[in-house]
Design a protein around this motif. Structure first.
Motif, short mmCIF file in Angstrom:
data_model
loop_
_atom_site.label_atom_id
_atom_site.label_comp_id
_atom_site.label_asym_id
_atom_site.label_seq_id
_atom_site.Cartn_x
_atom_site.Cartn_y
_atom_site.Cartn_z
N UNK A 155 0.83 -1.21 0.00
CA UNK A 155 0.00 0.00 0.00
C UNK A 155 0.86 1.26 0.00
N UNK A 156 1.95 1.22 0.75
CA UNK A 156 2.86 2.37 0.77
C UNK A 156 3.48 2.58 -0.61
N UNK A 186 -7.43 -5.68 -2.12
CA UNK A 186 -8.51 -4.71 -2.33
C UNK A 186 -9.83 -5.25 -1.78
N UNK A 187 -10.09 -6.53 -2.04
CA UNK A 187 -11.33 -7.12 -1.53
C UNK A 187 -11.34 -7.15 -0.02
N UNK A 188 -10.19 -7.41 0.58
CA UNK A 188 -10.09 -7.41 2.05
C UNK A 188 -10.41 -6.03 2.61
N UNK A 189 -9.94 -5.00 1.91
CA UNK A 189 -10.17 -3.63 2.35
C UNK A 189 -11.59 -3.15 2.01
N UNK A 201 -6.43 3.61 3.01
CA UNK A 201 -5.27 3.34 3.87
C UNK A 201 -4.74 4.62 4.50
N UNK A 202 -4.74 5.69 3.73
CA UNK A 202 -4.25 6.97 4.26
C UNK A 202 -5.18 7.52 5.33
N UNK A 204 -7.27 5.91 7.23
CA UNK A 204 -7.38 5.08 8.42
C UNK A 204 -6.04 4.89 9.13
N UNK A 205 -4.99 5.57 8.64
CA UNK A 205 -3.70 5.51 9.32
C UNK A 205 -2.87 4.28 9.02
N UNK A 206 -3.27 3.49 8.02
CA UNK A 206 -2.49 2.30 7.67
C UNK A 206 -1.16 2.72 7.05
N UNK A 207 -1.19 3.77 6.25
CA UNK A 207 0.05 4.30 5.66
C UNK A 207 0.18 5.78 5.98
#
Length: 207
Positions: A155-156, A186-189, A201-202, A204-207
């Motif tokens: 993702x990063x 993508x399906x997981x997210x 991701x951005x 929610x703080x994942x990256x």
């Protein structure tokens, strides 16, 4: 954003809608709230005549996206509120990408549209409750997802604009396998593609 000592009603508002009667009704609602509002025949030129202004534009199909792009280009600081009948999250993402600040259901009361413009001028993004709940649900789901370090690294890399082929090579996968693995991610997210995954991701703080 307008500063605390500036009255938002000092800034003019342009109403752009294909139905003259509806547009005139909105002009009246803004006038009652203390705004100077009108329906300009040449909106881009109208925005260029003002230092700061706001636009309320209907974008129901068939909509004039070229006009919206010209408005953004004519004044990058223009406050833009889009009216759409039964707005959806997918459309909201599209409008945000074009520089729109707020989206409101065209069927809502004129007073709500006026208040939306006031809030937009104060740097608030206004969206219908159903869309907000959809965004919040996606964010909550993302925060509960236990991603591996490799998933986060992918993702990063996507967020940096890396090509799929580069990610595949760095991870030791073929390009075809990399596409399959990213599809699973993508399906997981709960998203449909690369750009939604990066945005989620951005936020929610994942990256």
């Amino acid at each position: 954003m307008i500063s605390d000592h500036h009255d938002p009603h000092l800034f003019p508002v342009a109403i752009i809608d294909p139905l003259p009667a509806y547009a005139v009704g909105l002009v009246s609602a803004f006038a009652e709230a203390g705004f100077s509002a009108e329906c300009p025949t040449d909106p881009p030129r109208w925005t260029e005549r003002h230092d700061r202004s706001a636009v309320v534009i209907t974008m129901d199909p068939p909509c004039d996206e070229e006009l919206l792009q010209r408005l953004v280009k004519s004044d990058p600081e223009l406050w833009i509120t889009v009216l759409v009948t039964h707005p959806r999250l997918s459309g909201l993402r599209h409008f945000w990408g074009m520089g729109v600040h707020s989206v409101v259901d065209r069927m809502t009361r004129p007073q709500v549209i006026v208040r939306t413009v006031e809030l937009t001028m104060a740097s608030h993004a206004v969206v219908p409750m159903a869309i907000f709940e959809s965004i919040a649900e996606k964010l909550l789901k993302a925060s509960d997802i236990d991603l591996s370090e490799q998933h986060v690294a992918w993702l990063e890399a996507l967020g940096r604009g890396a090509r799929i082929s580069d990610i595949a090579q760095a991870s030791g996968y073929s390009i075809r396998e990399m596409h399959r693995l990213l599809g699973q991610l993508y399906r997981t997210l709960g998203v449909s593609g690369r750009f939604e995954a990066i945005a989620l991701a951005a936020r929610s703080g994942i990256i």
